[in-house]
Design an enzyme around this catalytic site. Structure first.
Site, PDB file in Angstrom:
ATOM      1  N   GLU A  25     -22.426 -12.037   6.881  1.00 19.99           N
ATOM      2  CA  GLU A  25     -21.256 -12.683   6.257  1.00 19.99           C
ATOM      3  C   GLU A  25     -20.368 -11.689   5.511  1.00 19.99           C
ATOM      4  O   GLU A  25     -20.786 -10.563   5.227  1.00 19.99           O
ATOM      5  CB  GLU A  25     -21.706 -13.797   5.302  1.00 19.99           C
ATOM      6  CG  GLU A  25     -22.466 -13.299   4.092  1.00 19.99           C
ATOM      7  CD  GLU A  25     -22.371 -14.253   2.900  1.00 19.99           C
ATOM      8  OE1 GLU A  25     -21.242 -14.507   2.433  1.00 19.99           O
ATOM      9  OE2 GLU A  25     -23.420 -14.722   2.432  1.00 19.99           O
ATOM     10  N   LYS A  86     -11.699 -16.682  -0.263  1.00 18.74           N
ATOM     11  CA  LYS A  86     -13.072 -17.100   0.034  1.00 18.74           C
ATOM     12  C   LYS A  86     -12.969 -18.307   0.961  1.00 18.74           C
ATOM     13  O   LYS A  86     -12.423 -19.339   0.580  1.00 18.74           O
ATOM     14  CB  LYS A  86     -13.800 -17.440  -1.278  1.00 18.74           C
ATOM     15  CG  LYS A  86     -15.234 -17.892  -1.086  1.00 18.74           C
ATOM     16  CD  LYS A  86     -15.915 -18.076  -2.451  1.00 18.74           C
ATOM     17  CE  LYS A  86     -17.129 -18.976  -2.340  1.00 18.74           C
ATOM     18  NZ  LYS A  86     -17.721 -19.283  -3.656  1.00 18.74           N
ATOM     19  N   VAL A 106     -21.526 -18.575   3.747  1.00 21.85           N
ATOM     20  CA  VAL A 106     -22.636 -18.924   4.638  1.00 21.85           C
ATOM     21  C   VAL A 106     -22.183 -20.015   5.621  1.00 21.85           C
ATOM     22  O   VAL A 106     -22.393 -19.916   6.830  1.00 21.85           O
ATOM     23  CB  VAL A 106     -23.869 -19.377   3.823  1.00 21.85           C
ATOM     24  CG1 VAL A 106     -24.925 -20.025   4.727  1.00 21.85           C
ATOM     25  CG2 VAL A 106     -24.467 -18.192   3.070  1.00 21.85           C
ATOM     26  N   ASP A 138     -20.681 -30.763  -7.667  1.00 27.39           N
ATOM     27  CA  ASP A 138     -20.572 -29.427  -7.073  1.00 27.39           C
ATOM     28  C   ASP A 138     -21.813 -29.100  -6.240  1.00 27.39           C
ATOM     29  O   ASP A 138     -22.851 -28.698  -6.772  1.00 27.39           O
ATOM     30  CB  ASP A 138     -20.334 -28.376  -8.164  1.00 27.39           C
ATOM     31  CG  ASP A 138     -19.926 -27.029  -7.574  1.00 27.39           C
ATOM     32  OD1 ASP A 138     -20.018 -26.844  -6.351  1.00 27.39           O
ATOM     33  OD2 ASP A 138     -19.503 -26.162  -8.373  1.00 27.39           O
ATOM     34  N   SER A 140     -22.690 -26.989  -2.698  1.00 23.30           N
ATOM     35  CA  SER A 140     -22.088 -26.071  -1.732  1.00 23.30           C
ATOM     36  C   SER A 140     -22.032 -26.672  -0.331  1.00 23.30           C
ATOM     37  O   SER A 140     -22.981 -27.316   0.125  1.00 23.30           O
ATOM     38  CB  SER A 140     -22.878 -24.771  -1.687  1.00 23.30           C
ATOM     39  OG  SER A 140     -22.387 -23.949  -0.652  1.00 23.30           O
ATOM     40  N   ALA A 141     -20.919 -26.407   0.346  1.00 21.54           N
ATOM     41  CA  ALA A 141     -20.765 -26.836   1.746  1.00 21.54           C
ATOM     42  C   ALA A 141     -21.780 -26.132   2.651  1.00 21.54           C
ATOM     43  O   ALA A 141     -21.992 -26.559   3.785  1.00 21.54           O
ATOM     44  CB  ALA A 141     -19.340 -26.546   2.218  1.00 21.54           C
ATOM     45  N   ASP A 142     -22.421 -25.081   2.149  1.00 16.29           N
ATOM     46  CA  ASP A 142     -23.469 -24.407   2.931  1.00 16.29           C
ATOM     47  C   ASP A 142     -24.560 -25.396   3.348  1.00 16.29           C
ATOM     48  O   ASP A 142     -25.130 -25.291   4.432  1.00 16.29           O
ATOM     49  CB  ASP A 142     -24.144 -23.295   2.109  1.00 16.29           C
ATOM     50  CG  ASP A 142     -23.232 -22.121   1.807  1.00 16.29           C
ATOM     51  OD1 ASP A 142     -22.109 -22.076   2.346  1.00 16.29           O
ATOM     52  OD2 ASP A 142     -23.656 -21.245   1.026  1.00 16.29           O
ATOM     53  N   LYS A 159     -30.410 -18.775  -6.059  1.00 20.78           N
ATOM     54  CA  LYS A 159     -30.438 -18.305  -7.436  1.00 20.78           C
ATOM     55  C   LYS A 159     -30.662 -19.442  -8.410  1.00 20.78           C
ATOM     56  O   LYS A 159     -30.248 -20.561  -8.145  1.00 20.78           O
ATOM     57  CB  LYS A 159     -29.087 -17.679  -7.754  1.00 20.78           C
ATOM     58  CG  LYS A 159     -29.073 -16.224  -7.498  1.00 20.78           C
ATOM     59  CD  LYS A 159     -27.786 -15.646  -8.010  1.00 20.78           C
ATOM     60  CE  LYS A 159     -27.100 -14.990  -6.870  1.00 20.78           C
ATOM     61  NZ  LYS A 159     -26.683 -15.874  -5.832  1.00 20.78           N
TER      62      LYS A 159
HETATM   63  N1  PSU Z   1     -24.957 -16.107  -3.333  1.00 20.88           N
HETATM   64  C1  PSU Z   1     -24.940 -14.772  -3.580  1.00 20.88           C
HETATM   65  N2  PSU Z   1     -23.872 -14.039  -3.238  1.00 20.88           N
HETATM   66  C2  PSU Z   1     -22.805 -14.603  -2.614  1.00 20.88           C
HETATM   67  C3  PSU Z   1     -22.851 -16.009  -2.331  1.00 20.88           C
HETATM   68  C4  PSU Z   1     -23.936 -16.705  -2.699  1.00 20.88           C
HETATM   69  O1  PSU Z   1     -25.871 -14.235  -4.137  1.00 20.88           O
HETATM   70  O2  PSU Z   1     -21.837 -13.889  -2.310  1.00 20.88           O
HETATM   71  C5  PSU Z   1     -21.707 -16.624  -1.589  1.00 20.88           C
HETATM   72  C6  PSU Z   1     -22.134 -16.976  -0.154  1.00 20.88           C
HETATM   73  O3  PSU Z   1     -21.086 -16.617   0.722  1.00 20.88           O
HETATM   74  C7  PSU Z   1     -22.289 -18.480  -0.200  1.00 20.88           C
HETATM   75  C8  PSU Z   1     -21.220 -18.851  -1.193  1.00 20.88           C
HETATM   76  O4  PSU Z   1     -22.089 -19.092   1.046  1.00 20.88           O
HETATM   77  O5  PSU Z   1     -21.312 -17.845  -2.188  1.00 20.88           O
HETATM   78  C9  PSU Z   1     -21.411 -20.222  -1.760  1.00 20.88           C
HETATM   79  O6  PSU Z   1     -20.273 -20.546  -2.504  1.00 20.88           O
HETATM   80  P1  PSU Z   1     -19.996 -22.075  -2.924  1.00 20.88           P
HETATM   81  O7  PSU Z   1     -21.090 -22.404  -3.909  1.00 20.88           O
HETATM   82  O8  PSU Z   1     -18.635 -22.039  -3.536  1.00 20.88           O
HETATM   83  O9  PSU Z   1     -20.081 -22.878  -1.668  1.00 20.88           O
HETATM   84 MN    MN Z   2     -19.016 -25.308  -5.076  1.00 23.25          MN
END
Ligand code: PSU
Ligand code: MN
Length: 304
Positions: A25, A86, A106, A138, A140-142, A159
């Site tokens: 990624e 992003k 992701v 909140d 994540s869309a992941d 994390k």
């Molecule tokens: N965790 C990390 N480093 C990162 C991310 C997550 O330790 O760079 C990034 C990844 O690209 C993950 C994204 O898909 O953050 C998730 O962001 P959000 O919670 O906004 O979906």
């Molecule tokens: Mn988010």
């Protein structure tokens, strides 16, 4: 072939011949680590993937094109430029339509890997359910992407800036296998343990590859999480949680929200730990590249 997709020659050739390919990624480069460590890490990760006999395919959106496999100049550009959005699933149409640059999360890396036909993807950590999500929504869309897109994600868990228990519940509801790589503990990125266990652990790359193949042979849609803990020597101790708590509190006080939360927290945790968290972050990504490369290799042999 998707008209917005641009796969570089080496990756195209490897895919055509059923050789091992590993997707990587770009949000981790543009928004996850500072320059120049981000670019150095990205280059080394590609090398490690090659050492396992697989071809690396770093994914990003450049000038509206979905790029699979970046040149050295493109990696450098992604590491340095501050004009890179992003890009998660919802962002993709606008970025592509506008000919803009996007660092893939992701979720988006999975989408583009699937378009290209890549099955194994290596990263650091996935997004998840944020603490307090019952108020903020909140999530994540992941996690939704893991539910529907057929790509295996090798990571070091999630994390503890997230609610790890709720993240695992969400993945269970969505039917996403969460498999420990040579461990029964679900890792928490900087640490090898999170207090949560996985139900199943994979002994080696061959078992992992077979699990992917069986899932998709049965037409069970969606991805898998292969959780690979940071090596013992580079793991942090539980005191990292104090740095995380302090950073979360600051995030709250400053009113930082949505997609800016993760990059902000990563940066603050690095400052609070005087750079040690970044070293651990780099080490765990290297370790994931090694394991992911081996799984991609084993998977390609199963499909020969
Ligand atoms: N965790 C990390 N480093 C990162 C991310 C997550 O330790 O760079 C990034 C990844 O690209 C993950 C994204 O898909 O953050 C998730 O962001 P959000 O919670 O906004 O979906
Ligand atoms: Mn988010």
């Amino acid at each position: 072939m998707n008209q917005y997709l641009e796969i570089n020659e080496e990756v195209k050739e490897a895919l055509k011949n059923n050789q091992a390919v590993v997707a990587l990624e770009s949000t981790i480069i543009s928004h996850g680590m500072p320059y120049p460590q981000n670019v150095q890490t990205a280059r080394r990760v590609e090398e490690i993937v090659r050492e396992q006999g697989a071809v690396p395919a770093t994914i990003a959106v450049i000038g509206g094109k979905l790029k699979v496999g970046l040149t050295d100049e493109e990696l450098e550009f992604f590491g340095q430029s501050s004009d890179i959005l992003k890009a998660s699933r919802r962002d993709l149409p606008f970025i592509v339509a506008g000919g803009l640059h996007g660092a893939t999360t992701v979720a988006t890396t999975m989408i583009i890997a699937q378009m290209a036909g890549i099955k194994v993807f290596v990263t650091g950590g996935i997004g998840g359910v944020h603490r307090g999500a019952s108020e903020t929504f909140d999530i994540s869309a992941d996690l939704q992407e893991l539910a529907k897109t057929d790509v295996a994600v090798v990571c070091a868990g999630v994390k503890s800036i997230l609610d790890i228990g709720l993240t695992l519940e969400y993945l269970e509801t969505q039917g996403v296998p969460v498999l420990g790589y040579q461990t029964k503990d679900f890792p928490a990125f900087y640490t090898r343990e999170s207090g949560y266990q996985v139900l199943y652990s994979l002994d080696d790359a061959e078992v992992a590859a077979k699990t992917l193949k069986v899932k998709w042979d049965m037409d069970l849609k969606g991805g898998l999480v292969i959780a690979n803990p940071v090596p013992e020597a580079e793991a942090m101790d539980a005191s990292i949680n104090e740095a995380i708590e302090a950073s979360l509190k600051e995030c709250d006080e400053k009113g930082i929200k949505g997609k800016d939360i993760t990059p902000f927290l990563l940066g603050r945790i690095k400052e609070v730990t005087e750079g040690r968290s970044l070293e651990t972050n780099i080490a765990l990504v290297y370790n994931n590249a090694r394991v992911g490369g081996q799984i991609a290799k084993a998977y390609s042999l199963l499909n020969k």
